[in-house]
Write a protein that holds these residues in place. Structure first.
Motif, PDB file in Angstrom:
ATOM      1  N   CYS A  48      -3.137  -3.229  -3.442  1.00 44.15           N
ATOM      2  CA  CYS A  48      -3.306  -3.797  -2.371  1.00 44.15           C
ATOM      3  C   CYS A  48      -3.781  -5.291  -3.138  1.00 44.15           C
ATOM      4  O   CYS A  48      -3.297  -5.956  -2.065  1.00 44.15           O
ATOM      5  CB  CYS A  48      -3.453  -3.600  -1.132  1.00 44.15           C
ATOM      6  N   CYS A  61      -6.557   3.133  -5.228  1.00 45.77           N
ATOM      7  CA  CYS A  61      -5.525   2.303  -5.944  1.00 45.77           C
ATOM      8  C   CYS A  61      -5.637   1.032  -6.365  1.00 45.77           C
ATOM      9  O   CYS A  61      -5.372   0.128  -7.078  1.00 45.77           O
ATOM     10  CB  CYS A  61      -4.278   3.290  -5.792  1.00 45.77           C
ATOM     11  N   GLY A  62      -6.186  -0.617  -5.554  1.00 45.97           N
ATOM     12  CA  GLY A  62      -6.006  -0.927  -6.325  1.00 45.97           C
ATOM     13  C   GLY A  62      -4.928  -2.166  -5.787  1.00 45.97           C
ATOM     14  O   GLY A  62      -4.553  -3.135  -6.333  1.00 45.97           O
ATOM     15  N   CYS A  83       0.724  -1.592   0.271  1.00 48.73           N
ATOM     16  CA  CYS A  83       0.071   0.167   0.412  1.00 48.73           C
ATOM     17  C   CYS A  83       1.095   1.382  -0.067  1.00 48.73           C
ATOM     18  O   CYS A  83       1.690   1.670   0.737  1.00 48.73           O
ATOM     19  CB  CYS A  83      -0.664   0.419   1.442  1.00 48.73           C
ATOM     20  N   CYS A 136      -8.021   5.890   2.490  1.00 46.16           N
ATOM     21  CA  CYS A 136      -7.484   4.990   1.358  1.00 46.16           C
ATOM     22  C   CYS A 136      -7.778   5.892  -0.798  1.00 46.16           C
ATOM     23  O   CYS A 136      -8.058   7.127  -0.245  1.00 46.16           O
ATOM     24  CB  CYS A 136      -8.438   3.731   1.300  1.00 46.16           C
ATOM     25  N   MET A 137      -6.845   5.467  -1.414  1.00 48.76           N
ATOM     26  CA  MET A 137      -6.751   6.485  -2.295  1.00 48.76           C
ATOM     27  C   MET A 137      -8.006   5.229  -3.800  1.00 48.76           C
ATOM     28  O   MET A 137      -7.448   5.636  -4.787  1.00 48.76           O
ATOM     29  CB  MET A 137      -5.926   7.076  -3.320  1.00 48.76           C
TER      30      MET A 137
HETATM   31  S1  SF4 Z   1      -6.777   0.790  -2.738  1.00 53.29           S
HETATM   32 FE1  SF4 Z   1      -5.654  -0.683  -1.341  1.00 53.29          FE
HETATM   33  S2  SF4 Z   1      -3.396   0.267  -1.918  1.00 53.29           S
HETATM   34 FE2  SF4 Z   1      -4.646   1.701  -1.922  1.00 53.29          FE
HETATM   35  S3  SF4 Z   1      -4.265   3.130  -0.709  1.00 53.29           S
HETATM   36 FE3  SF4 Z   1      -5.910   1.853  -0.471  1.00 53.29          FE
HETATM   37  S4  SF4 Z   1      -5.475   0.096   0.897  1.00 53.29           S
HETATM   38 FE4  SF4 Z   1      -3.735   1.575   0.009  1.00 53.29          FE
END
Ligand code: SF4
Ligand code: SF4
Lengths: 370, 225
Positions: free
Chosen positions: B137, B134-135, B97, B131-132
Motif C-alpha cells: 500500500c 507487506c508494504g 492491498c 495486515c501482513m
Molecule cells: S501492508 Fe498495506 S498492502 Fe500490505 S496487507 Fe497491510 S494494508 Fe495491505
C-alpha cells in the motif's frame, strides 16, 4: 534365545517436535526396525496457488514468502524470474546483482537451519543449533536493513528489487563475509569430526544416484549421490554464468554426505556473494514505471522457470490469459518431491535413524503443502 | 583415535563460554545497582534513601529495567503513518492491498466540488489485525501520504481495537519508517530518535494543487481524446 516380535504401526505427527512442521508418518515397525512407512501431508495447505489467481502479479510476491519460510528470498527470486520470462521484462543489472547477493545469503541461512536442526534431531540438544542460529541472525538482520522484514521479505519486484541497499548493509555484509569463514570452521570443528555424528549418520539411509534420478530428486540430496547437477551451473539464470564457483558433490549418498555437502555449499555461496559485491555497479535497480507498470499484464501464454533453491529445483509455472492476474500458478516444490523417497531411504533402518534422516532431507512444510 | 573428535568439539564449546553473550533480553532485563542508577539517572545514595528495597535488590543484581530494541529504518512496523493533508483519497493503497483491508469512503467536497476533483475523506480504516505488513500500500501511494510505521508493541485483547481509523491515524505519533521512502534515507532520518509531524517533510514533492491535478488528469485526457 530369540525374541518373538510382530509388526506394530505407529502414527508419528502431525504434531511432533521433530517433524519440522505439521507432517505425519504412519510407520510400521518390527521390533525397532522400520518395515513400512507412509508419509501423509496436507496439514499446512493454504491454497496459495488458488489465491494467486485473484491477485495481481506483484501481489503474488507476498505469497511466495510464505511458502518456504526459511528461504523466502529464493522463492521471491524464482517467482520473479518466471514472471520476467512470461512478460519479457528486461531486468536492470544492479537489481540482478542485489537479488543474487540476497538469495545467496538466504541459501546460507537456510543451510544453517538445516544443519542446526539435523544435529538437534541427532540429540545434540541446543548447542550446535544455537551456533547456527547465531550466524543466521546476522543474515536476517541484513535482510531487515534491506527490506524491513526478516522472514517475509517481499524484496524482489519484476525487473529487479524494490529499493537499493542502504549504506549500513554494505558495512554489515563486508563484516559478515570476513567473519563467516571462521564461524564455519568452528561449526566444522565442533561437528565434522565428532565420532557420535559419524556413527549415527555414516551409511545410514543411503540413496543411489539411479534411485534419486528416477524419483526426480534435486538439490543437496541429489548431489550427495554423486550427480553433478546444479541449475546455477547447468541452466544458468540471472548472472550465474559470469560467476566462478564449484558444485560440491559426494558419492556416499548417506546422511553424513548430505550434511557435509551443505557445509561446503555454504562456503561456495559465500564466495559467490563476494564476487557479486565486486561486480556490482551503480545504476537503476528496477525498470521505470513507464516500462514496467505496477500492474504487469503479460501476453497470453505460459512459461516454466526454475532456480536452484536451497532444497532443490524450485520451479514456477505461470499461465497468463492476458489479464492482470495469472490464470494458473503452479509451484514445483523441491521439498515435496524430495520426500517421495522417504520410504526407500528408511525401510530397514532403526527407529532412531528416522528423525535424523528426516532432518538431513531438510524439508519445509510450508513448501510441501503450500 | 576414538574420542579425539569429541574433545575437539568440546574445546569449541569451552571457548564459547568466554565469548560475549549474543542473546538480547527482551522486554526487560535484570541488572545490578550501578546499571540501574545509570538507567534512572540517580546516584546510589538517592536510591538508598528513596527506595531501600530496590537498593537491596540491586546489590544482588535483581532489579528489572525495560529494554528497548531499535530496528533498522526500513522496518515495517505495526502502526501506519498517514498524513491527511497529503492524501487525495485516490484509493490506490486500497486497490493495491493484496488482502483488501483498507476501507476508504469519500464524498466530493471543497473547491471544485461540482467537478468532483476534491474529495473529503469520511472513513479511512486499516484493519491491522489482518495486515501482513507487506508494504505494498505504501509503495502504491503516489503522494507519499501513507507510510509504514515503526512501532511493534501493540498487543491487544480485542481484534476490534486493531482497526486503525481516521482519528487514530491522524492523532497518533508519527514515526514513519523509510520503507520505500528514499527521501528519508537521504536525509538520514532516524524514526527512533525523531518523529515527523510536519507532513511537508514526508514527501518527495509538495502535494500538487487541484489545478495541477486537473491539468494532468482531466485536461490532458481531453486533448488526448
Ligand atoms: S501492508 Fe498495506 S498492502 Fe500490505 S496487507 Fe497491510 S494494508 Fe495491505
Ligand atoms: S494511495 Fe495515498 S493518496 Fe491515495 S488514498 Fe491512499 S493514502 Fe491517500
Amino acid at each position: 534365545m530369540s525374541v518373538k516380535s510382530e509388526p506394530i504401526t505407529i502414527n508419528l505427527g502431525p504434531q511432533h517436535p521433530s517433524t519440522h512442521g505439521v507432517f505425519r508418518m504412519r510407520v510400521t515397525f518390527d521390533g525397532e526396525t522400520i518395515i513400512d512407512l507412509e508419509p501423509i501431508f496436507g496439514y499446512l495447505h493454504r491454497g496459495s496457488e488458488k489465491l494467486a489467481e485473484e491477485r495481481t502479479y506483484t501481489q503474488i510476491v507476498t505469497l511466495t514468502d510464505r511458502m518456504d519460510y526459511v528461504s523466502s528470498m529464493l522463492n521471491n527470486q524464482g517467482y520473479i524470474l518466471a514472471l520476467e520470462k512470461l512478460a519479457n521484462i528486461e531486468p536492470k543489472p544492479r537489481g540482478v546483482w542485489l537479488r543474487m547477493i540476497a538469495s545467496e545469503l538466504q541459501r546460507i541461512a537456510s543451510h544453517l537451519v538445516a544443519i542446526g536442526f539435523l544435529i538437534q534431531d541427532l540429540g545434540a540438544w541446543g548447542t550446535p543449533l544455537t551456533y547456527a542460529m547465531r550466524e543466521r541472525e546476522k543474515i536476517l538482520q541484513m535482510f531487515e536493513m534491506l527490506c524491513g522484514a526478516r522472514i517475509t521479505n517481499s524484496y524482489l519486484r519484476p525487473g529487479g528489487v524494490f529499493m537499493d541497499a542502504p549504506v549500513q548493509f554494505w558495512d554489515a555484509l563486508s563484516e559478515f563475509t570476513q567473519n563467516f569463514p571462521s564461524e564455519i570452521e568452528e561449526l566444522e570443528k565442533l561437528l565434522s569430526s565428532n565420532e557420535i555424528i559419524f556413527s549415527r549418520t555414516k551409511g545410514v539411509a543411503t540413496l543411489t544416484a539411479e534411485q534419486a534420478l528416477n524419483a526426480s530428486i534435486t538439490g543437496p540430496i541429489l548431489r550427495s549421490t554423486g550427480v553433478d547437477w546444479d541449475l546455477r551451473k547447468s541452466d544458468p539464470y540471472d548472472y550465474y554464468d559470469q560467476i566462478k564457483f564449484n558444485v560440491p558433490t559426494h558419492t556416499a549418498g548417506d546422511n553424513y554426505a548430505r550434511y557435509i555437502l551443505r557445509v561446503q555449499e555454504m562456503k561456495e555461496s559465500l564466495s559467490i556473494v563476494k564476487q557479486c559485491v565486486e561486480r556490482i555497479e551503480p545504476g537503476p535497480i528496477r525498470p521505470h514505471h513507464d516500462e514496467v507498470p505496477n500492474l504487469v499484464k503479460p501476453p497470453i501464454g505460459d512459461c516454466y522457470s526454475a532456480i536452484e533453491g536451497s532444497k532443490g529445483e524450485l520451479g514456477f509455472y505461470l499461465v497468463s490469459d492476458g489479464s492482470i492476474s495469472p490464470y494458473r500458478w503452479h509451484v514445483r516444490s523441491s521439498s515435496l518431491i524430495n520426500l517421495t523417497l522417504l520410504k526407500e531411504m528408511l525401510v530397514g533402518t532403526l527407529f532412531g535413524d528416522l528423525f535424523v534422516t528426516f532432518g538431513s532431507i531438510d524439508i519445509n512444510m510450508g513448501e510441501v503443502d503450500r | 583415535m576414538l574420542g579425539i573428535g569429541l574433545i575437539k568439539g568440546l574445546s569449541v564449546t569451552f571457548k564459547n563460554l568466554f565469548t560475549p553473550i549474543f542473546t538480547i533480553q527482551y522486554p526487560d532485563k535484570k541488572v545490578g545497582l550501578l546499571a540501574y542508577s545509570k538507567h534512572i539517572n540517580k546516584s546510589i545514595f538517592q536510591i538508598l534513601k528513596e527506595n531501600p528495597k530496590i537498593f537491596l535488590m540491586g546489590i544482588i543484581g535483581m532489579v528489572t529495567i525495560p529494554v528497548k530494541i531499535d530496528q533498522f529504518p526500513r522496518f515495517r512496523g505495526n502502526e501506519f503513518v498517514w498524513y491527511d493533508d497529503r492524501c487525495t483519497a485516490c484509493a490506490s493503497c486500497a486497490k493495491y492491498c493484496p488482502l483488501g483491508i483498507i476501507e476508504i469512503v469519500t464524498h466530493p467536497a471543497g473547491e471544485n466540488m461540482q467537478a468532483g476533483e476534491n474529495y473529503a475523506i469520511d472513513k479511512f480504516d486499516i484493519d491491522t489485525g489482518r495486515c501482513m505488513f507487506c508494504g505494498l500500500c505504501v509503495e502504491a501511494c503516489p503522494y507519499d501520504a501513507l507510510h509504514m510505521g515503526t512501532d511493534f508493541e501493540r498487543g491487544n485483547y480485542s481484534r476490534v481495537n486493531l482497526v486503525l481509523d481516521k482519528e487514530t491515524l491522524t492523532s497518533q505519533d508519527k514515526n514513519p519508517s523509510s520503507w520505500f521512502r528514499p527521501q528519508f534515507e537521504s536525509n538520514e532520518y532516524n524514526p527512533w530518535e525523531e518523529s515527523m509531524s510536519n507532513s511537508k517533510d514526508a514527501g518527495r514533492h509538495e502535494k500538487p494543487s487541484y489545478q495541477k491535478i486537473k491539468e494532468k488528469w482531466v485536461n490532458k485526457r481531453k486533448t488526448d481524446g
